[in-house]
Design a protein around this motif. Structure first.
Motif, PDB file in Angstrom:
ATOM      1  N   ALA A  35       0.830  -1.203   0.000  1.00  0.00           N
ATOM      2  CA  ALA A  35       0.000   0.000   0.000  1.00  0.00           C
ATOM      3  C   ALA A  35       0.866   1.254   0.000  1.00  0.00           C
ATOM      4  CB  ALA A  35      -0.926  -0.014   1.213  1.00  0.00           C
ATOM      5  N   THR A  36       2.012   1.182   0.657  1.00  0.00           N
ATOM      6  CA  THR A  36       2.917   2.333   0.691  1.00  0.00           C
ATOM      7  C   THR A  36       3.365   2.721  -0.713  1.00  0.00           C
ATOM      8  OG1 THR A  36       3.707   1.589   2.859  1.00  0.00           O
ATOM      9  CG2 THR A  36       5.030   3.232   1.717  1.00  0.00           C
ATOM     10  N   ALA A  37       3.664   1.706  -1.539  1.00  0.00           N
ATOM     11  CA  ALA A  37       4.083   1.979  -2.916  1.00  0.00           C
ATOM     12  C   ALA A  37       2.964   2.656  -3.704  1.00  0.00           C
ATOM     13  CB  ALA A  37       4.492   0.670  -3.595  1.00  0.00           C
ATOM     14  N   LEU A  38       1.737   2.250  -3.441  1.00  0.00           N
ATOM     15  CA  LEU A  38       0.595   2.857  -4.125  1.00  0.00           C
ATOM     16  C   LEU A  38       0.464   4.336  -3.788  1.00  0.00           C
ATOM     17  CD1 LEU A  38      -2.248   0.190  -3.861  1.00  0.00           C
ATOM     18  CD2 LEU A  38      -1.250   1.112  -5.951  1.00  0.00           C
ATOM     19  N   PHE A  39       0.535   4.642  -2.491  1.00  0.00           N
ATOM     20  CA  PHE A  39       0.360   6.037  -2.089  1.00  0.00           C
ATOM     21  C   PHE A  39       1.556   6.894  -2.484  1.00  0.00           C
ATOM     22  CE2 PHE A  39      -3.109   4.298   0.354  1.00  0.00           C
ATOM     23  CZ  PHE A  39      -4.043   5.318   0.294  1.00  0.00           C
ATOM     24  N   ALA A  40       2.733   6.275  -2.574  1.00  0.00           N
ATOM     25  CA  ALA A  40       3.905   7.033  -3.032  1.00  0.00           C
ATOM     26  C   ALA A  40       3.749   7.460  -4.491  1.00  0.00           C
ATOM     27  CB  ALA A  40       5.167   6.186  -2.869  1.00  0.00           C
ATOM     28  N   ALA A  41       2.998   6.640  -5.256  1.00  0.00           N
ATOM     29  CA  ALA A  41       2.842   6.930  -6.691  1.00  0.00           C
ATOM     30  C   ALA A  41       1.466   7.473  -7.026  1.00  0.00           C
ATOM     31  CB  ALA A  41       3.092   5.643  -7.483  1.00  0.00           C
ATOM     32  N   ARG A  42       0.682   7.852  -6.040  1.00  0.00           N
ATOM     33  CA  ARG A  42      -0.716   8.199  -6.320  1.00  0.00           C
ATOM     34  C   ARG A  42      -0.876   9.454  -7.172  1.00  0.00           C
ATOM     35  NH1 ARG A  42      -3.395  11.319  -1.355  1.00  0.00           N
ATOM     36  NH2 ARG A  42      -1.537  12.256  -0.412  1.00  0.00           N
ATOM     37  N   GLY A  43       0.127  10.320  -7.193  1.00  0.00           N
ATOM     38  CA  GLY A  43       0.034  11.511  -8.030  1.00  0.00           C
ATOM     39  C   GLY A  43      -0.038  11.173  -9.510  1.00  0.00           C
ATOM     40  N   ASP A  44       0.640  10.103  -9.899  1.00  0.00           N
ATOM     41  CA  ASP A  44       0.622   9.650 -11.303  1.00  0.00           C
ATOM     42  C   ASP A  44       0.697   8.125 -11.284  1.00  0.00           C
ATOM     43  OD1 ASP A  44       0.671   9.417 -14.024  1.00  0.00           O
ATOM     44  OD2 ASP A  44       2.657  10.287 -14.297  1.00  0.00           O
ATOM     45  N   LEU A  45      -0.366   7.504 -10.840  1.00  0.00           N
ATOM     46  CA  LEU A  45      -0.369   6.058 -10.624  1.00  0.00           C
ATOM     47  C   LEU A  45      -0.168   5.288 -11.924  1.00  0.00           C
ATOM     48  CD1 LEU A  45      -0.653   3.934  -8.420  1.00  0.00           C
ATOM     49  CD2 LEU A  45      -3.122   3.923  -8.801  1.00  0.00           C
ATOM     50  N   ARG A  46      -0.639   5.822 -13.040  1.00  0.00           N
ATOM     51  CA  ARG A  46      -0.518   5.100 -14.306  1.00  0.00           C
ATOM     52  C   ARG A  46       0.930   5.055 -14.802  1.00  0.00           C
ATOM     53  NH1 ARG A  46      -5.161   5.736 -18.559  1.00  0.00           N
ATOM     54  NH2 ARG A  46      -4.630   3.534 -18.797  1.00  0.00           N
ATOM     55  N   ALA A  47       1.748   5.948 -14.321  1.00  0.00           N
ATOM     56  CA  ALA A  47       3.177   5.866 -14.658  1.00  0.00           C
ATOM     57  C   ALA A  47       3.825   4.714 -13.905  1.00  0.00           C
ATOM     58  CB  ALA A  47       3.868   7.180 -14.309  1.00  0.00           C
ATOM     59  N   PHE A  48       3.303   4.420 -12.716  1.00  0.00           N
ATOM     60  CA  PHE A  48       3.815   3.324 -11.884  1.00  0.00           C
ATOM     61  C   PHE A  48       3.191   1.989 -12.289  1.00  0.00           C
ATOM     62  CE2 PHE A  48       3.363   1.054  -7.643  1.00  0.00           C
ATOM     63  CZ  PHE A  48       4.662   0.575  -7.630  1.00  0.00           C
ATOM     64  N   LEU A  49       1.881   2.008 -12.567  1.00  0.00           N
ATOM     65  CA  LEU A  49       1.144   0.812 -12.986  1.00  0.00           C
ATOM     66  C   LEU A  49       0.405   1.146 -14.282  1.00  0.00           C
ATOM     67  CD1 LEU A  49      -0.399  -0.294  -9.542  1.00  0.00           C
ATOM     68  CD2 LEU A  49       1.596  -1.296 -10.692  1.00  0.00           C
ATOM     69  N   PRO A  50       1.029   0.954 -15.415  1.00  0.00           N
ATOM     70  CA  PRO A  50       0.427   1.376 -16.696  1.00  0.00           C
ATOM     71  C   PRO A  50      -0.935   0.754 -16.984  1.00  0.00           C
ATOM     72  CG  PRO A  50       2.748   0.827 -16.968  1.00  0.00           C
ATOM     73  CD  PRO A  50       2.379   0.397 -15.588  1.00  0.00           C
ATOM     74  N   ASP A  51      -1.195  -0.426 -16.457  1.00  0.00           N
ATOM     75  CA  ASP A  51      -2.451  -1.114 -16.760  1.00  0.00           C
ATOM     76  C   ASP A  51      -3.585  -0.765 -15.807  1.00  0.00           C
ATOM     77  OD1 ASP A  51      -1.252  -2.439 -18.894  1.00  0.00           O
ATOM     78  OD2 ASP A  51      -0.595  -4.116 -17.630  1.00  0.00           O
ATOM     79  N   VAL A  52      -3.326   0.102 -14.851  1.00  0.00           N
ATOM     80  CA  VAL A  52      -4.365   0.415 -13.871  1.00  0.00           C
ATOM     81  C   VAL A  52      -5.512   1.174 -14.558  1.00  0.00           C
ATOM     82  CG1 VAL A  52      -3.493   2.680 -13.143  1.00  0.00           C
ATOM     83  CG2 VAL A  52      -4.727   1.227 -11.515  1.00  0.00           C
ATOM     84  N   HIS A  53      -6.726   0.902 -14.089  1.00  0.00           N
ATOM     85  CA  HIS A  53      -7.898   1.548 -14.682  1.00  0.00           C
ATOM     86  C   HIS A  53      -7.873   3.043 -14.359  1.00  0.00           C
ATOM     87  CE1 HIS A  53     -12.085   2.479 -15.633  1.00  0.00           C
ATOM     88  NE2 HIS A  53     -12.163   1.294 -16.242  1.00  0.00           N
ATOM     89  N   PRO A  54      -8.247   3.901 -15.319  1.00  0.00           N
ATOM     90  CA  PRO A  54      -8.233   5.354 -15.071  1.00  0.00           C
ATOM     91  C   PRO A  54      -9.057   5.762 -13.856  1.00  0.00           C
ATOM     92  CG  PRO A  54      -8.532   4.913 -17.404  1.00  0.00           C
ATOM     93  CD  PRO A  54      -8.594   3.585 -16.718  1.00  0.00           C
ATOM     94  N   ARG A  55     -10.162   5.040 -13.586  1.00  0.00           N
ATOM     95  CA  ARG A  55     -10.984   5.395 -12.429  1.00  0.00           C
ATOM     96  C   ARG A  55     -10.255   5.123 -11.110  1.00  0.00           C
ATOM     97  NH1 ARG A  55     -16.627   2.598 -13.717  1.00  0.00           N
ATOM     98  NH2 ARG A  55     -16.366   2.757 -15.949  1.00  0.00           N
TER      99      ARG A  55
END
Length: 372
Positions: A35-55
Motif C-alpha cells: 500500500a505504501t508503494a501505491l500512495f507514493a505513486a498516487r500523483g501519477d499512478l498510471r506511470a507506476f502501474l500502466p495497466d491500472v484503470h483510469p478510475r
C-alpha cells in the motif's frame, strides 16, 4: 518530498478510498506489492502501474481524506493496544492469506493463536435449540480431550456462536471471535463479558475500523474470514437458509473440510445440516472424536517407517519440500502443508494430486496426505 506513513496506515487508507471497491483495492494492492508503494505513486499512478484503470488512478489522487482517517485509526490502535496486520505481513494468518478475497487489513486484540496447528470453526443458527446447545458442549469437551491445542473460531452472535465460545472457554480451549464491526463496541452487548474473557484465552478479530456499525452486510462479509481462518468448519444447527450455510459454502470453496451434525427431518433447524450432508457438501459428524479422526488430529502411537531421502531426488524443488514435511509423520492436512511450506494452498493441492497419481503420497479423509 512528503514522508509517507507506515504500511498499516496506507493499507487502512486504501480500504477507505472513495470510489474504490474492495476487489479493485485488492487488485491494485497486489499489483503494487504494498500500500505504501501505491500512495507514493498516487500523483501519477498510471506511470507506476500502466495497466491500472483510469478510475482507480483518479480515486487514488483524491485519497487525502482516507489517509487522514487511517492515521487517526492508527493512533487509536496504538493507544488501545489493538494489533494491525496487513496482507503482506508475516503476522497475518497464513490460512486466510491464501484466500482470494482475504481482507487487506486485520485488527486484532488478545492472544495471537490463529497460526496454530489445529483451528476449527463452529457455526450455526442464532435460534439454537437445547439439543444444539448440548451438541456444542459435547463437541468442545471431546475436542479438549482429543486435541487440547485446538482453537475454536466463531462469530460471537446469538445461538450456536456464543455457545461455541463459552463451551471452548469452559473446557480450557482457546477461542477467537470474528466481529462484524470495529473495536469501539461489542455486538451483541450482552456477550461483552464473554468477549473480555476471550482476550486472555484467544481473542477478537475484525477487518473493520472503529465507527463501523454492525449492519447486515458486514455479517455476511465476515463469514469469509471465519471460513478462511480454519482447517475445518462444523455446522451444528441451521435452517434451510442462514449465515452458517454461507460460511460452510465458503469453507468448501477455500478447500476446507466441512462437517455437519444431522438432525430429525422434522426439525426446522436441522434442515440446513441435513441438506449439506445429503448433497455431499459436508461430512456427517456425530462427535468431536470423529472430527479429530477425520482431520487426522488424533495422535497415533505407532509411527510409520520414514521414507528414504533418496526418493526426493526425483522430485521438483516444491514437491521435495512438501514430501520432507510429510516424512516421518502420520500425515499432514492440506492447509497445514500450505502454512508450513509457504506455497499457496491451491498450488499445494495441485502438487499433491500429481504426487498421488504417481504413487508417492495418498490422501485419507480430512484432506490428510501421507507418504506411501
Amino acid at each position: 518530498m512528503m514522508t509517507l506513513p507506515p504500511e498499516p496506515v496506507c493499507a487502512m487508507a486504501l480500504t477507505r478510498v472513495k470510489g474504490l471497491s474492495f476487489a479493485a483495492a485488492l487488485q491494485v494492492y497486489q499489483a503494487a506489492g504494498s500500500a505504501t508503494a501505491l500512495f507514493a505513486a498516487r500523483g501519477d499512478l498510471r506511470a507506476f502501474l500502466p495497466d491500472v484503470h483510469p478510475r482507480v488512478a483518479a480515486a487514488m489522487r483524491q485519497s487525502d481524506d482516507a489517509l487522514l482517517r487511517a492515521e487517526a485509526e492508527w493512533e487509536l490502535c496504538q493507544r488501545e493496544g489493538i494489533g494491525v496486520s496487513c496482507l503482506n505481513d508475516e503476522a497475518y494468518p497464513a490460512r486466510l492469506r491464501n484466500c482470494p478475497d482475504a481482507p487487506l487489513v486485520l485488527f486484532h486484540k488478545g492472544a495471537s493463536c490463529l497460526s496454530e496447528r489445529h483451528v476449527v470453526a463452529v457455526v450455526g443458527t442464532r435460534h439454537v435449540t437445547e439439543q444444539g446447545k448440548d451438541t456444542v458442549r459435547r463437541l468442545c469437551a471431546e475436542l479438549a480431550e482429543t486435541v487440547p491445542d485446538v482453537v475454536v473460531v466463531s462469530g460471537l452472535a446469538y445461538g450456536v456462536d456464543i455457545q461455541a465460545h463459552r463451551g471452548a472457554l469452559a473446557e480450557g480451549l482457546r477461542t477467537v471471535a470474528v466481529l462484524a464491526h470495529g473495536f469501539d463496541r461489542i455486538y451483541p452487548a450482552v456477550h461483552r463479558t464473554t468477549a473480555v474473557e476471550m482476550l486472555t484465552r484467544g481473542g477478537l478479530v475484525t477487518e473493520y475500523m472503529t465507527g463501523t456499525v454492525p449492519d447486515k452486510g458486514n455479517f455476511v462479509r465476515r463469514n469469509r474470514i471465519v471460513a478462511g481462518l480454519v482447517d475445518a468448519c462444523v455446522v451444528v444447527e441451521s435452517a434451510s437458509k442462514g449465515g452458517a450455510l454461507i460460511t460452510a459454502r465458503l469453507a468448501g470453496e477455500y478447500d476446507r473440510d466441512v462437517f455437519a451434525f444431522p438432525g430429525r427431518v422434522t426439525d426446522p433447524y436441522s434442515e440446513g445440516c441435513n441438506r449439506l450432508i445429503a448433497s455431499n457438501q459436508a461430512q456427517l459428524l456425530t462427535c468431536g472424536g470423529a472430527l479429530a479422526e477425520a482431520m487426522g488430529w488424533t495422535v497415533k502411537k505407532e509411527k510409520g517407517k520414514p521414507v528414504q531421502r533418496e526418493l526426493f531426488a526425483e522430485l521438483t524443488e516444491e514437491e521435495a519440500a512438501l514430501c520432507r514435511l510429510l516424512n516421518g509423520t502420520d500425515g499432514v492436512q492440506l492447509n497445514m502443508l500450505a502454512v508450513r511450506s509457504g506455497i499457496p494452498v491451491q498450488q499445494v493441492s495441485n502438487i499433491m494430486f500429481d504426487l498421488e497419481m504417481r504413487g508417492i503420497v495418498r490422501m485419507i479423509p480430512g484432506s490428510i496426505y501421507r507418504l506411501v
